[in-house]
Design a protein around this motif. Structure first.
Motif, PDB file in Angstrom:
ATOM      1  N   ARG A   1      23.077 -35.570  -3.008  1.00  0.00           N
ATOM      2  CA  ARG A   1      23.085 -36.130  -1.621  1.00  0.00           C
ATOM      3  C   ARG A   1      24.118 -34.927  -0.458  1.00  0.00           C
ATOM      4  O   ARG A   1      24.526 -35.427   0.072  1.00  0.00           O
ATOM      5  CB  ARG A   1      22.972 -37.382  -1.452  1.00  0.00           C
ATOM      6  N   ARG A   2      25.374 -35.243  -1.548  1.00  0.00           N
ATOM      7  CA  ARG A   2      26.532 -34.894  -0.863  1.00  0.00           C
ATOM      8  C   ARG A   2      26.161 -33.781  -0.655  1.00  0.00           C
ATOM      9  O   ARG A   2      26.948 -33.035   0.077  1.00  0.00           O
ATOM     10  CB  ARG A   2      27.781 -35.055  -1.601  1.00  0.00           C
ATOM     11  N   TYR A   3      25.154 -32.359  -0.952  1.00  0.00           N
ATOM     12  CA  TYR A   3      24.836 -30.834  -0.385  1.00  0.00           C
ATOM     13  C   TYR A   3      24.392 -31.443   1.335  1.00  0.00           C
ATOM     14  O   TYR A   3      25.419 -30.751   1.585  1.00  0.00           O
ATOM     15  CB  TYR A   3      24.064 -30.267  -1.136  1.00  0.00           C
ATOM     16  N   ILE A   4      23.962 -32.617   1.727  1.00  0.00           N
ATOM     17  CA  ILE A   4      23.642 -32.757   3.131  1.00  0.00           C
ATOM     18  C   ILE A   4      24.877 -33.544   3.753  1.00  0.00           C
ATOM     19  O   ILE A   4      25.378 -33.198   5.096  1.00  0.00           O
ATOM     20  CB  ILE A   4      22.768 -33.729   3.246  1.00  0.00           C
ATOM     21  N   ASP A   5      25.675 -34.385   3.659  1.00  0.00           N
ATOM     22  CA  ASP A   5      26.937 -34.579   3.401  1.00  0.00           C
ATOM     23  C   ASP A   5      27.565 -33.638   4.654  1.00  0.00           C
ATOM     24  O   ASP A   5      28.279 -33.639   4.938  1.00  0.00           O
ATOM     25  CB  ASP A   5      27.728 -35.564   3.567  1.00  0.00           C
ATOM     26  N   GLU A   6      27.888 -32.395   3.513  1.00  0.00           N
ATOM     27  CA  GLU A   6      28.610 -31.711   3.972  1.00  0.00           C
ATOM     28  C   GLU A   6      27.843 -30.150   4.293  1.00  0.00           C
ATOM     29  O   GLU A   6      28.079 -29.130   4.439  1.00  0.00           O
ATOM     30  CB  GLU A   6      29.069 -30.451   2.401  1.00  0.00           C
ATOM     31  N   GLN A   7      26.345 -30.654   5.329  1.00  0.00           N
ATOM     32  CA  GLN A   7      26.035 -29.855   6.004  1.00  0.00           C
ATOM     33  C   GLN A   7      25.838 -28.412   5.368  1.00  0.00           C
ATOM     34  O   GLN A   7      25.213 -27.292   5.973  1.00  0.00           O
ATOM     35  CB  GLN A   7      27.220 -28.952   7.165  1.00  0.00           C
ATOM     36  N   TYR A   8      25.392 -28.519   3.803  1.00  0.00           N
ATOM     37  CA  TYR A   8      24.860 -27.281   3.702  1.00  0.00           C
ATOM     38  C   TYR A   8      25.872 -26.294   3.297  1.00  0.00           C
ATOM     39  O   TYR A   8      25.471 -24.628   2.603  1.00  0.00           O
ATOM     40  CB  TYR A   8      23.485 -27.175   4.090  1.00  0.00           C
ATOM     41  N   GLN A   9      26.658 -26.472   3.582  1.00  0.00           N
ATOM     42  CA  GLN A   9      27.791 -25.071   3.580  1.00  0.00           C
ATOM     43  C   GLN A   9      28.378 -24.755   2.365  1.00  0.00           C
ATOM     44  O   GLN A   9      29.011 -23.939   2.181  1.00  0.00           O
ATOM     45  CB  GLN A   9      29.157 -25.305   4.674  1.00  0.00           C
ATOM     46  N   THR A  10      27.883 -26.364   1.834  1.00  0.00           N
ATOM     47  CA  THR A  10      29.111 -26.040   0.503  1.00  0.00           C
ATOM     48  C   THR A  10      28.017 -26.076  -0.640  1.00  0.00           C
ATOM     49  O   THR A  10      27.754 -25.562  -2.116  1.00  0.00           O
ATOM     50  CB  THR A  10      29.802 -27.135  -0.395  1.00  0.00           C
ATOM     51  N   ILE A  11      26.692 -25.291  -0.526  1.00  0.00           N
ATOM     52  CA  ILE A  11      25.694 -24.721  -0.972  1.00  0.00           C
ATOM     53  C   ILE A  11      25.830 -23.062  -1.482  1.00  0.00           C
ATOM     54  O   ILE A  11      26.489 -22.403  -0.718  1.00  0.00           O
ATOM     55  CB  ILE A  11      24.197 -24.705  -1.259  1.00  0.00           C
ATOM     56  N   PRO A  12      25.637 -22.488  -2.698  1.00  0.00           N
ATOM     57  CA  PRO A  12      25.553 -21.516  -2.708  1.00  0.00           C
ATOM     58  C   PRO A  12      24.643 -20.534  -2.206  1.00  0.00           C
ATOM     59  O   PRO A  12      23.170 -21.722  -2.230  1.00  0.00           O
ATOM     60  CB  PRO A  12      25.580 -21.185  -4.365  1.00  0.00           C
ATOM     61  N   PHE A  13      25.170 -19.719  -2.103  1.00  0.00           N
ATOM     62  CA  PHE A  13      23.887 -18.756  -1.281  1.00  0.00           C
ATOM     63  C   PHE A  13      23.915 -17.329  -0.647  1.00  0.00           C
ATOM     64  O   PHE A  13      25.247 -16.901  -0.058  1.00  0.00           O
ATOM     65  CB  PHE A  13      24.455 -19.418   0.974  1.00  0.00           C
ATOM     66  N   PRO A  14      23.512 -16.621  -2.090  1.00  0.00           N
ATOM     67  CA  PRO A  14      24.115 -15.385  -2.332  1.00  0.00           C
ATOM     68  C   PRO A  14      23.268 -14.006  -1.212  1.00  0.00           C
ATOM     69  O   PRO A  14      22.601 -13.799  -2.001  1.00  0.00           O
ATOM     70  CB  PRO A  14      23.631 -15.617  -3.703  1.00  0.00           C
ATOM     71  N   PHE A  15      23.275 -14.183  -0.237  1.00  0.00           N
ATOM     72  CA  PHE A  15      22.322 -13.076   0.487  1.00  0.00           C
ATOM     73  C   PHE A  15      23.255 -13.028   1.950  1.00  0.00           C
ATOM     74  O   PHE A  15      24.898 -13.804   1.891  1.00  0.00           O
ATOM     75  CB  PHE A  15      21.028 -14.297   1.085  1.00  0.00           C
ATOM     76  N   GLU A  16      23.042 -12.083   2.214  1.00  0.00           N
ATOM     77  CA  GLU A  16      23.951 -11.841   3.604  1.00  0.00           C
ATOM     78  C   GLU A  16      22.815 -12.037   5.090  1.00  0.00           C
ATOM     79  O   GLU A  16      22.205 -12.151   5.535  1.00  0.00           O
ATOM     80  CB  GLU A  16      23.112 -10.393   3.841  1.00  0.00           C
ATOM     81  N   GLU A  17      24.115 -13.463   4.980  1.00  0.00           N
ATOM     82  CA  GLU A  17      23.918 -14.185   6.496  1.00  0.00           C
ATOM     83  C   GLU A  17      23.563 -13.635   7.199  1.00  0.00           C
ATOM     84  O   GLU A  17      23.827 -13.138   8.540  1.00  0.00           O
ATOM     85  CB  GLU A  17      25.202 -15.651   6.114  1.00  0.00           C
ATOM     86  N   ILE A  18      22.417 -14.812   7.825  1.00  0.00           N
ATOM     87  CA  ILE A  18      22.405 -14.112   9.484  1.00  0.00           C
ATOM     88  C   ILE A  18      22.985 -15.608  10.355  1.00  0.00           C
ATOM     89  O   ILE A  18      22.329 -16.420   9.933  1.00  0.00           O
ATOM     90  CB  ILE A  18      20.696 -13.791   9.930  1.00  0.00           C
ATOM     91  N   ALA A  19      23.856 -15.116  11.303  1.00  0.00           N
ATOM     92  CA  ALA A  19      24.511 -16.570  12.307  1.00  0.00           C
ATOM     93  C   ALA A  19      23.442 -16.884  13.288  1.00  0.00           C
ATOM     94  O   ALA A  19      22.185 -16.032  14.034  1.00  0.00           O
ATOM     95  CB  ALA A  19      24.981 -15.595  13.185  1.00  0.00           C
ATOM     96  N   MET A  20      22.975 -18.493  13.017  1.00  0.00           N
ATOM     97  CA  MET A  20      22.130 -18.568  14.179  1.00  0.00           C
ATOM     98  C   MET A  20      23.042 -20.169  15.056  1.00  0.00           C
ATOM     99  O   MET A  20      23.541 -19.678  14.713  1.00  0.00           O
ATOM    100  CB  MET A  20      21.241 -19.160  13.330  1.00  0.00           C
ATOM    101  N   PRO A  21      21.850 -20.094  16.046  1.00  0.00           N
ATOM    102  CA  PRO A  21      21.863 -20.933  16.982  1.00  0.00           C
ATOM    103  C   PRO A  21      22.384 -22.417  15.895  1.00  0.00           C
ATOM    104  O   PRO A  21      21.829 -22.127  14.653  1.00  0.00           O
ATOM    105  CB  PRO A  21      21.184 -20.847  18.242  1.00  0.00           C
ATOM    106  N   GLN A  22      22.683 -23.338  16.673  1.00  0.00           N
ATOM    107  CA  GLN A  22      23.095 -24.960  16.634  1.00  0.00           C
ATOM    108  C   GLN A  22      21.753 -25.422  16.481  1.00  0.00           C
ATOM    109  O   GLN A  22      20.919 -25.353  18.295  1.00  0.00           O
ATOM    110  CB  GLN A  22      24.012 -25.225  16.559  1.00  0.00           C
ATOM    111  N   PHE A  23      20.618 -26.525  16.639  1.00  0.00           N
ATOM    112  CA  PHE A  23      19.545 -27.202  16.551  1.00  0.00           C
ATOM    113  C   PHE A  23      20.145 -28.662  16.634  1.00  0.00           C
ATOM    114  O   PHE A  23      20.157 -28.723  15.710  1.00  0.00           O
ATOM    115  CB  PHE A  23      17.972 -26.160  16.531  1.00  0.00           C
ATOM    116  N   GLN A  24      19.478 -29.709  17.500  1.00  0.00           N
ATOM    117  CA  GLN A  24      19.070 -30.836  16.567  1.00  0.00           C
ATOM    118  C   GLN A  24      17.547 -31.205  17.305  1.00  0.00           C
ATOM    119  O   GLN A  24      16.483 -30.152  17.944  1.00  0.00           O
ATOM    120  CB  GLN A  24      19.607 -31.359  17.687  1.00  0.00           C
ATOM    121  N   ILE A  25      16.480 -31.986  15.998  1.00  0.00           N
ATOM    122  CA  ILE A  25      15.876 -33.243  16.607  1.00  0.00           C
ATOM    123  C   ILE A  25      16.090 -34.310  16.971  1.00  0.00           C
ATOM    124  O   ILE A  25      17.540 -34.797  16.622  1.00  0.00           O
ATOM    125  CB  ILE A  25      15.485 -33.699  15.097  1.00  0.00           C
ATOM    126  N   GLU A  26      15.447 -34.276  18.332  1.00  0.00           N
ATOM    127  CA  GLU A  26      15.692 -35.557  19.387  1.00  0.00           C
ATOM    128  C   GLU A  26      14.241 -36.015  19.936  1.00  0.00           C
ATOM    129  O   GLU A  26      13.543 -35.732  19.946  1.00  0.00           O
ATOM    130  CB  GLU A  26      16.382 -34.821  20.921  1.00  0.00           C
TER     131      GLU A  26
END
Length: 245
Positions: free
Chosen positions: A160-185
């Motif tokens: 669950r800590r990976y969610i608390d850390e906003q998925y920023q600490t998962i390994p991600f061995p891909f060429e990352e694409i910048a994306m906007p921020q979204f919310q569920i409301e």
């Protein structure tokens, strides 16, 4: 991969939030092809149903057949019970691979090997999730925060800590694409919030170990609440195969 949600598959399908259409639109705009998508860890199809209209074929997989049985029957969607880390798909099959609110349960190295094998050379891989909800009722928001951080402390799975850390600490061995921020409301009744809280894995662990509900102190107030403004921050990592420049 752990299967923590089979027993509550019907409640999960009813109570878990869906994703904003703007997020789906943004993903679709990144794609070069719309032939086939794989929604991995699809559960009861919260994301599957949103991406299905855009593709000729969508394959949705989950470890839990009970979860898949709750998913909507759609003409171009095939549901398969398969582990994320070992699939039957051919190489370079998919224009889009998604995993929503599930990657923290996976063996990253084995799953990413499957993503790299089955994603088309110009395909997109998207990791999606949502963090801790916020409520517009300040008192209730504090109570839910206390439940999450204090009452259930020690009952959350380590992943669950990976969610608390906003998925920023998962390994991600891909060429990352910048994306906007979204919310569920959302606007939920007290009973809808009650059902959602009952889908938390830590609530189940607490009940199994202590034989009492950690939600008991919230039951009375949630039974009388009519509408509560609810928002979830969207967690998002999107990338391409790293050999593309």
């Amino acid at each position: 991969m752990k299967d923590l949600f089979s027993e509550q598959s019907e409640l999960y399908q009813q109570a878990r939030p869906t994703y904003p259409q703007a997020l789906v639109n943004c993903l679709i705009q990144q794609l070069n092809g719309l032939e086939c998508a794989w929604d991995c860890g699809a559960g009861s199809g919260q994301l599957t149903r949103l991406i299905a209209p855009y593709f000729q074929t969508v394959i949705a997989t989950d470890l839990s057949q009970n979860q898949l049985d709750q998913a909507p029957a759609l003409p171009n969607v095939q549901y398969l019970q398969q582990a994320a880390e070992q699939t039957s798909f051919a190489d370079q099959s998919f224009d889009l691979i998604t995993v929503a609110q599930a990657i923290h349960w996976f063996d990253f190295e084995k799953f990413y090997a499957e993503v790299k094998r089955t994603l088309k050379a110009d395909g997109i891989f998207a990791v999606i999730g949502y963090g801790l909800l916020e409520l517009d009722d300040q008192d209730l928001n504090e109570r839910v925060g206390c439940l999450y951080f204090e009452t259930l402390n020690g009952f959350w799975d380590a992943e669950r800590r990976y969610i608390d850390e906003q998925y920023q600490t998962i390994p991600f061995p891909f060429e990352e694409i910048a994306m906007p921020q979204f919310q569920i409301e959302l606007g939920w009744t007290g009973l809808q919030l009650w059902d959602y809280l009952n889908t938390w894995s830590a609530v189940k662990h607490y009940q199994d170990q202590l034989h009492v509900s950690p939600l008991a102190s919230l039951q009375d107030i949630l039974q009388i609440k009519q509408t509560i403004g609810v928002s979830f921050p969207i967690l998002l990592r999107v990338g391409r195969l790293s050999h593309l420049k």
